[in-house]
Design a protein around this motif. Structure first.
Motif, PDB file in Angstrom:
ATOM      1  N   GLU A  91      66.884  15.607 112.960  1.00  0.00           N
ATOM      2  CA  GLU A  91      67.523  14.946 111.828  1.00  0.00           C
ATOM      3  C   GLU A  91      67.204  15.695 110.537  1.00  0.00           C
ATOM      4  N   VAL A  92      68.139  15.651 109.596  1.00  0.00           N
ATOM      5  CA  VAL A  92      67.922  16.313 108.310  1.00  0.00           C
ATOM      6  C   VAL A  92      66.952  15.485 107.471  1.00  0.00           C
ATOM      7  N   SER A  93      66.463  16.068 106.396  1.00  0.00           N
ATOM      8  CA  SER A  93      65.413  15.452 105.592  1.00  0.00           C
ATOM      9  C   SER A  93      65.926  14.631 104.415  1.00  0.00           C
ATOM     10  N   ASP A  94      67.210  14.395 104.320  1.00  0.00           N
ATOM     11  CA  ASP A  94      67.765  13.634 103.202  1.00  0.00           C
ATOM     12  C   ASP A  94      67.519  12.146 103.427  1.00  0.00           C
ATOM     13  N   ILE A  95      66.599  11.566 102.656  1.00  0.00           N
ATOM     14  CA  ILE A  95      66.239  10.161 102.806  1.00  0.00           C
ATOM     15  C   ILE A  95      66.180   9.553 101.412  1.00  0.00           C
ATOM     16  N   SER A  96      66.818   8.418 101.220  1.00  0.00           N
ATOM     17  CA  SER A  96      66.716   7.730  99.936  1.00  0.00           C
ATOM     18  C   SER A  96      65.875   6.480 100.116  1.00  0.00           C
ATOM     19  N   MET A 145      56.708   6.658  97.868  1.00  0.00           N
ATOM     20  CA  MET A 145      57.399   7.934  98.014  1.00  0.00           C
ATOM     21  C   MET A 145      57.746   8.126  99.487  1.00  0.00           C
ATOM     22  N   VAL A 146      58.968   8.578  99.749  1.00  0.00           N
ATOM     23  CA  VAL A 146      59.376   8.915 101.111  1.00  0.00           C
ATOM     24  C   VAL A 146      59.598  10.415 101.172  1.00  0.00           C
ATOM     25  N   TYR A 147      59.153  11.021 102.271  1.00  0.00           N
ATOM     26  CA  TYR A 147      59.381  12.448 102.498  1.00  0.00           C
ATOM     27  C   TYR A 147      59.353  12.696 103.991  1.00  0.00           C
ATOM     28  N   SER A 159      62.030  11.073  97.820  1.00  0.00           N
ATOM     29  CA  SER A 159      62.548  10.048  96.939  1.00  0.00           C
ATOM     30  C   SER A 159      61.392   9.129  96.568  1.00  0.00           C
ATOM     31  N   THR A 160      61.420   8.594  95.339  1.00  0.00           N
ATOM     32  CA  THR A 160      60.342   7.743  94.846  1.00  0.00           C
ATOM     33  C   THR A 160      60.917   6.435  94.328  1.00  0.00           C
TER      34      THR A 160
END
Length: 183
Positions: A91-96, A145-147, A159-160
């Motif tokens: 999966e790609v790392s784009d997370i909001s 924070m998510v990463y 994203s924070t």
């Protein structure tokens, strides 16, 4: 034992060893925290595929297991296609991420700055998503924070979200200070 029987025993032992190694590598590690599985809120297709599942965006909700009264929602892309269907796609790392106060805030235990609040595997072997919690003691604000990270290389995508600790209703006059619980 005859040489033929011995070699069959070796082959069977070798197959069991390989199977055990595969199972051990696929078994998810114990989560860093006791957060439940996130609740799926909804999914939306983003890329149509003719003969296999579509790529989607999925929105989930999770409650902070150590801070009562805080809930976070995150949206992650989910790969479709045959690899995604079989769980083999990375999966790609784009997370909001968005976190909010949903009730009176009560800290259940002391914790460290940057401690994992939630962790989820994002590929078969090497990638995981993490939501970590911290405290801005000066402003009495919880910061999430998510990463995502990989075994070899991390991801700068993150994203924070901030949750100011506020009184909740007429009965919640005493507001706890996050700096007393998160060091």
């Amino acid at each position: 034992m005859t040489p033929q029987a011995f070699s069959q025993y070796d082959v069977r032992w070798g197959l069991w060893a390989v199977l055990a190694l595969i199972c051990a590598s696929l078994w998810p590690a114990a989560p860093a925290v006791a957060a439940d599985e996130p609740d799926l809120i909804f999914r939306r297709s983003t890329v149509f595929k003719w003969l296999s599942p579509n790529d989607k965006l999925a929105t989930y909700g999770v409650d902070d297991p150590e801070v009562e009264g805080v809930s976070c929602h995150f949206t992650v892309p989910e790969k479709g296609g045959y690899k995604g269907w079989l769980g083999l796609a990375e999966e790609v790392s784009d997370i909001s991420l968005a976190c909010r106060q949903i009730g009176p805030i009560r800290f259940k235990a002391k914790s460290d700055q940057g401690e994992d609040m939630f962790r989820q595997r994002r590929s078969l072997f090497f990638k995981k998503m993490q939501i970590v919690r911290g405290c801005d003691a000066k402003r009495n604000v919880l910061v999430y924070m998510v990463y995502s990270d990989r075994l070899i290389e991390g991801s700068p995508k993150n994203s924070t979200s901030s949750v100011p600790i506020m009184p909740w209703g007429a009965t919640d006059a005493a507001v706890q200070k996050c700096g007393e619980f998160i060091q």
